[in-house]
Each structure stands twice: as C-alpha cells, then as structure tokens.
Design an enzyme around this catalytic site. Structure first.
Site, mmCIF file in Angstrom:
data_model
loop_
_atom_site.group_PDB
_atom_site.id
_atom_site.type_symbol
_atom_site.label_atom_id
_atom_site.label_comp_id
_atom_site.label_asym_id
_atom_site.label_seq_id
_atom_site.Cartn_x
_atom_site.Cartn_y
_atom_site.Cartn_z
ATOM 1 N N ASN A 101 0.813 -1.220 0.000
ATOM 2 C CA ASN A 101 0.000 0.000 0.000
ATOM 3 C C ASN A 101 0.847 1.271 0.000
ATOM 4 O O ASN A 101 0.403 2.303 -0.507
ATOM 5 C CB ASN A 101 -0.902 -0.027 1.248
ATOM 6 C CG ASN A 101 -1.476 1.330 1.574
ATOM 7 O OD1 ASN A 101 -2.449 1.764 0.966
ATOM 8 N ND2 ASN A 101 -0.865 2.035 2.522
ATOM 9 N N LYS A 107 3.502 16.943 -3.466
ATOM 10 C CA LYS A 107 2.674 18.148 -3.361
ATOM 11 C C LYS A 107 3.531 19.313 -3.848
ATOM 12 O O LYS A 107 4.758 19.241 -3.784
ATOM 13 C CB LYS A 107 2.235 18.370 -1.912
ATOM 14 C CG LYS A 107 1.258 17.288 -1.457
ATOM 15 C CD LYS A 107 0.870 17.400 -0.001
ATOM 16 C CE LYS A 107 -0.080 16.265 0.354
ATOM 17 N NZ LYS A 107 -0.045 15.872 1.746
ATOM 18 N N GLN A 115 10.533 14.338 -9.170
ATOM 19 C CA GLN A 115 9.265 13.610 -8.984
ATOM 20 C C GLN A 115 9.335 12.212 -9.605
ATOM 21 O O GLN A 115 8.819 11.251 -9.044
ATOM 22 C CB GLN A 115 8.112 14.370 -9.636
ATOM 23 C CG GLN A 115 7.790 15.681 -8.958
ATOM 24 C CD GLN A 115 6.476 16.265 -9.470
ATOM 25 O OE1 GLN A 115 5.496 15.551 -9.633
ATOM 26 N NE2 GLN A 115 6.470 17.563 -9.725
ATOM 27 N N TYR A 202 3.549 10.697 -11.043
ATOM 28 C CA TYR A 202 2.781 9.789 -10.173
ATOM 29 C C TYR A 202 1.994 8.770 -11.017
ATOM 30 O O TYR A 202 2.065 7.557 -10.778
ATOM 31 C CB TYR A 202 1.835 10.613 -9.292
ATOM 32 C CG TYR A 202 0.904 9.783 -8.426
ATOM 33 C CD1 TYR A 202 1.340 9.220 -7.230
ATOM 34 C CD2 TYR A 202 -0.427 9.562 -8.814
ATOM 35 C CE1 TYR A 202 0.480 8.457 -6.435
ATOM 36 C CE2 TYR A 202 -1.288 8.809 -8.020
ATOM 37 C CZ TYR A 202 -0.832 8.260 -6.836
ATOM 38 O OH TYR A 202 -1.683 7.504 -6.060
ATOM 39 N N LYS A 206 2.292 4.508 -11.228
ATOM 40 C CA LYS A 206 1.217 3.556 -10.919
ATOM 41 C C LYS A 206 0.892 2.701 -12.142
ATOM 42 O O LYS A 206 0.506 1.529 -12.014
ATOM 43 C CB LYS A 206 -0.035 4.303 -10.442
ATOM 44 C CG LYS A 206 0.158 5.026 -9.105
ATOM 45 C CD LYS A 206 0.351 4.050 -7.950
ATOM 46 C CE LYS A 206 0.296 4.747 -6.595
ATOM 47 N NZ LYS A 206 0.436 3.798 -5.474
ATOM 48 N N VAL A 239 -9.888 8.876 -2.050
ATOM 49 C CA VAL A 239 -10.052 8.725 -0.609
ATOM 50 C C VAL A 239 -9.494 9.944 0.132
ATOM 51 O O VAL A 239 -8.430 10.471 -0.233
ATOM 52 C CB VAL A 239 -9.304 7.450 -0.124
ATOM 53 C CG1 VAL A 239 -9.621 7.178 1.345
ATOM 54 C CG2 VAL A 239 -9.663 6.239 -0.975
ATOM 55 N N THR A 241 -7.373 11.280 2.534
ATOM 56 C CA THR A 241 -6.197 10.892 3.326
ATOM 57 C C THR A 241 -5.194 12.038 3.264
ATOM 58 O O THR A 241 -5.412 13.025 2.550
ATOM 59 C CB THR A 241 -5.516 9.640 2.736
ATOM 60 O OG1 THR A 241 -4.994 9.985 1.448
ATOM 61 C CG2 THR A 241 -6.466 8.467 2.617
HETATM 62 N N1 LIG Z 1 -6.007 8.758 -1.426
HETATM 63 C C1 LIG Z 1 -6.391 8.490 -2.657
HETATM 64 O O1 LIG Z 1 -7.368 9.089 -3.169
HETATM 65 C C2 LIG Z 1 -5.666 7.435 -3.462
HETATM 66 C C3 LIG Z 1 -6.149 7.166 -4.760
HETATM 67 C C4 LIG Z 1 -5.517 6.179 -5.512
HETATM 68 C C5 LIG Z 1 -4.445 5.501 -4.970
HETATM 69 N N2 LIG Z 1 -3.981 5.788 -3.721
HETATM 70 C C6 LIG Z 1 -2.855 5.016 -3.198
HETATM 71 O O2 LIG Z 1 -3.226 4.472 -1.948
HETATM 72 C C7 LIG Z 1 -2.050 4.211 -1.170
HETATM 73 C C8 LIG Z 1 -2.240 4.767 0.223
HETATM 74 O O3 LIG Z 1 -2.279 6.190 0.126
HETATM 75 P P1 LIG Z 1 -3.144 7.108 1.111
HETATM 76 O O4 LIG Z 1 -4.112 7.837 0.276
HETATM 77 O O5 LIG Z 1 -3.593 6.301 2.261
HETATM 78 O O6 LIG Z 1 -2.032 8.179 1.535
HETATM 79 P P2 LIG Z 1 -1.251 8.413 2.896
HETATM 80 O O7 LIG Z 1 -2.179 8.595 4.033
HETATM 81 O O8 LIG Z 1 -0.263 9.485 2.573
HETATM 82 O O9 LIG Z 1 -0.491 7.035 3.124
HETATM 83 C C9 LIG Z 1 0.683 6.676 2.463
HETATM 84 C C10 LIG Z 1 1.442 5.763 3.391
HETATM 85 O O10 LIG Z 1 2.609 5.284 2.708
HETATM 86 C C11 LIG Z 1 3.712 5.478 3.574
HETATM 87 N N3 LIG Z 1 4.962 5.575 2.834
HETATM 88 C C12 LIG Z 1 5.307 6.469 1.890
HETATM 89 N N4 LIG Z 1 6.564 6.234 1.475
HETATM 90 C C13 LIG Z 1 7.014 5.162 2.174
HETATM 91 C C14 LIG Z 1 8.235 4.453 2.216
HETATM 92 N N5 LIG Z 1 9.265 4.789 1.430
HETATM 93 N N6 LIG Z 1 8.365 3.379 3.042
HETATM 94 C C15 LIG Z 1 7.308 3.026 3.840
HETATM 95 N N7 LIG Z 1 6.142 3.682 3.879
HETATM 96 C C16 LIG Z 1 6.007 4.744 3.056
HETATM 97 C C17 LIG Z 1 3.390 6.751 4.335
HETATM 98 O O11 LIG Z 1 4.208 6.873 5.468
HETATM 99 P P3 LIG Z 1 4.577 8.320 6.127
HETATM 100 O O12 LIG Z 1 3.419 8.674 7.010
HETATM 101 O O13 LIG Z 1 5.829 8.039 6.855
HETATM 102 O O14 LIG Z 1 4.745 9.296 4.995
HETATM 103 C C18 LIG Z 1 1.921 6.495 4.661
HETATM 104 O O15 LIG Z 1 1.814 5.622 5.750
HETATM 105 C C19 LIG Z 1 -0.888 4.840 -1.940
HETATM 106 O O16 LIG Z 1 -0.193 3.849 -2.664
HETATM 107 C C20 LIG Z 1 -1.590 5.790 -2.885
HETATM 108 O O17 LIG Z 1 -0.817 6.077 -4.022
HETATM 109 C C21 LIG Z 1 -4.578 6.742 -2.946
#
Ligand SMILES: NC(=O)c1ccc[n+]([C@@H]2O[C@H](COP(=O)([O-])OP(=O)(O)OC[C@H]3O[C@@H](n4cnc5c(N)ncnc54)[C@H](OP(=O)(O)O)[C@@H]3O)[C@@H](O)[C@H]2O)c1
Length: 302
Positions: A101, A107, A115, A202, A206, A239, A241
């Site tokens: 995940n 940002k 990036q 990004y 993906k 989502v 987040t």
């Molecule tokens: N939110 C959306 O609308 C959405 C849509 C499509 C896909 N996604 C995908 O869903 C997944 C979860 O994202 P989210 O929305 O829940 O965002 P989030 O709250 O920012 O969560 C991302 C998580 O990944 C961790 N992370 C980032 N880089 C890392 C690394 N190098 N090693 C270990 N952990 C790491 C972050 O840790 P830290 O707290 O330490 O930064 C955080 O716990 C991601 O893959 C994202 O791309 C999200």
C-alpha cells in the site's frame, strides 16, 4: 456498484497479514479491517517507516479494541524489507497476505526529474522489491495486493501510441523497469513530453505497477513451487487521506473514507481458495478494469 463495508466480505480465515505504509490513510484502514475480522485468528502487522508514527497508529487501533503488531518497514530500502521478512519467517514460518500500500504523491511542483525518481522508487520499485523479497515465504493460498490507482489508466491514455504499445507488449519485469527508467532519463534531459510521456510522474509510476502486476501474476501462475498464490492490484477510489487533503474543488467533496477505500484491497487480499480468474489484474470497485485491451474512458471516480 455500491461500496460495501469490509465486514460484508465473505472470506476464509488466513493467519498472517502484512500491510506496508499502514500508519495512516488507506493502509491503516486495511489493517483495521484485517484486525477486526481476522486478527484473533492470526497476526496483523502494521508497518511504517517511522517508529513514532507507526506506534501512534497502533495506539489508535488499540483504543478501538484491536491488537495489531508493529514492525518498521522502509520500502525504499531492501535491507529493511529483508529484516522484516526474516523476523516473520522466524516467528511465524511464512506469510499469507501482503498488501503493498505504501505510496507517495508529490505536493507542490518540484522538478519533474525529482518527482520521477522519487515516485518510481517508492511506488514502482517499492512494490517490485517487496514482492521479490516476500514471495519466497508466501504460503500456499497467499495473496499479494498492490495499491495502484485510477491514475494508471489516466496516465496510459495520455501516452504516445508508441509508448502505449510498449506497455501493452511487456513480457518481463525488466520490460516494465526499462519503461520506468526511460521516463526518468527523459525527465533528466527534459524531453519527456516530446518522447510521449505526460508531464506527470505519479500516474506513470502507478501504470508501472499495473504492468508489473500483469507479469508477476503470469509468473506466479507458472511457478510450481507456489500453489494458489494470487497477485493483483487495484484502485482504492478517491479517498480522503494525507495524500489528498490539499485537494479542493467539486470532486474533493466526494472522497471516500479510508475504511471505504480499504474495500477493494481487502476483497482482493481475501479471494477464496481456488480462485483462478483474478490473477495479474487491476480492479476498481471490485471489478476488473483491463484498460490495456478495453477502452474504459471516460474515467471517473464516481
Ligand atoms: N487517497 C487516494 O485518493 C488514493 C487514490 C488512488 C491511490 N492511492 C494510493 O493508496 C495508497 C495509500 O495512500 P493514502 O491515500 O492512504 O495516503 P497516505 O495517508 O499518505 O499514506 C501513504 C502511506 O505510505 C507510507 N509511505 C510512503 N513512502 C514510504 C516508504 N518509502 N516506506 C514506507 N512507507 C512509506 C506513508 O508513510 P509516512 O506517514 O511516513 O509518509 C503512509 O503511511 C498509496 O499507494 C496511494 O498512491 C490513494
């Protein structure tokens, strides 16, 4: 299709669960879902790259009466992955469910080359290396689920025809890595748009995950040492987040809760034994979206 709560998902019990980047957002909600419904029958590992943030997340779940375990995990670092794998192997003998995940989205507007390097490192190589590291200890019936996103097809439709064809034709993991390296090199020179890439890192990172999943699924199906192991990926939806909190505008009002976002990742992770038709696929709202062969435009989160 209405998004159901993970509670409604029919599944069988498995015993050892691991979710990367699970101190917040969708990852934390996936851990919550696993703990709520299956935790007493095994162990659920909440992992984070930062111990303090990880332990705070564990406390959040403990206050809800849940009992996840914690382990540090930095998905940009193979030695961190190997340490966790060895600890799990020693304590539990193997792993049943892995959810890749962890992910990042920049940002602001740092240089495209920055990036591209960062997004591909965490979002693509993180998933690739986690799978390589943990597949050897996956038990029969294991499930590996990568969290990709609808940004993958969005990026695909913005590629040149030549690049689209190359993504369609990948037959090895190295083919996908070569495409990712091509984007990095082009952003360093600054001619990525002329070379047929979007001005966006990004989404392509993906897209790399979706192409990787297709190859990993094919490979694991052919591997006689792995019985009934499935590797798939998905979009959790749009989502609310940390990744999207800065988003404003009309669409931002329709974001899902993290628990709703956990639905498809949890569904894929608990596909029943003997499932053969969901392997190497990309799913959204529990439905396969094969955008390499079927045009799924217009893409909408609604
Ligand atoms: N939110 C959306 O609308 C959405 C849509 C499509 C896909 N996604 C995908 O869903 C997944 C979860 O994202 P989210 O929305 O829940 O965002 P989030 O709250 O920012 O969560 C991302 C998580 O990944 C961790 N992370 C980032 N880089 C890392 C690394 N190098 N090693 C270990 N952990 C790491 C972050 O840790 P830290 O707290 O330490 O930064 C955080 O716990 C991601 O893959 C994202 O791309 C999200």
């Amino acid at each position: 299709m209405a998004i159901e709560s993970p509670v409604q998902i029919a599944l069988e019990l498995r015993s050892l669960y691991l979710v990367t980047g699970s101190n917040s957002g969708v990852g934390l909600a996936i851990v919550r879902a696993f703990c709520k419904h299956f935790g007493e029958n095994g162990a659920v590992y909440l992992t984070a790259r930062n111990e303090e943030r990880g332990m705070q997340a564990v406390e959040v779940l403990k206050k809800e009466g849940l009992n996840p375990r914690f382990h540090l995990l930095e998905v940009d670092d193979v030695s961190s992955m190997e340490m966790l794998r060895d600890d799990i192997k020693t304590e539990h003998g193997g792993l049943d469910i892995l959810v890749n995940n962890a992910g990042i989205a920049y940002k602001g507007n740092p240089p495209m080359s920055e990036q591209a390097v960062g997004s591909i490192k965490t979002n693509y190589h993180g998933v690739r290396l986690m799978t390589d590291t943990f597949l050897p200890i996956m038990r029969d019936g294991g499930r590996i689920t990568h969290v990709a996103g609808l940004s993958a097809p969005m990026a695909y439709y913005r590629l040149s025809e030549e690049l689209q064809e190359r993504f369609k034709q990948v037959s090895t993991v190295q083919d996908v890595t070569n495409l990712m390296n091509g984007l990095i090199e082009a952003t360093k020179i600054g001619d990525h748009v002329q070379k047929g890439w979007p001005d966006w890192a990004y989404g392509p990172s993906k897209l790399g995950v979706v192409a990787l999943t297709k190859i990993q699924g094919e490979n694991v199906s052919k591997d006689s040492s792995k019985k009934d192991v499935l590797i798939n990926c998905c979009c959790p939806g749009y989502v609310a987040t940390g990744m999207t909190t800065h988003h404003t505008g009309e669409n931002a009002k329709h974001r899902l809760t993290p628990d709703q976002g956990a639905d498809t990742p949890v569904y894929l992770s608990l596909l029943p034994a003997g499932t053969t038709d969901i392997q190497g696929k990309f799913l959204y709202k529990r439905e396969i979206k094969d955008f390499f062969t079927v045009d799924i435009r217009p893409i909408t989160y609604m």
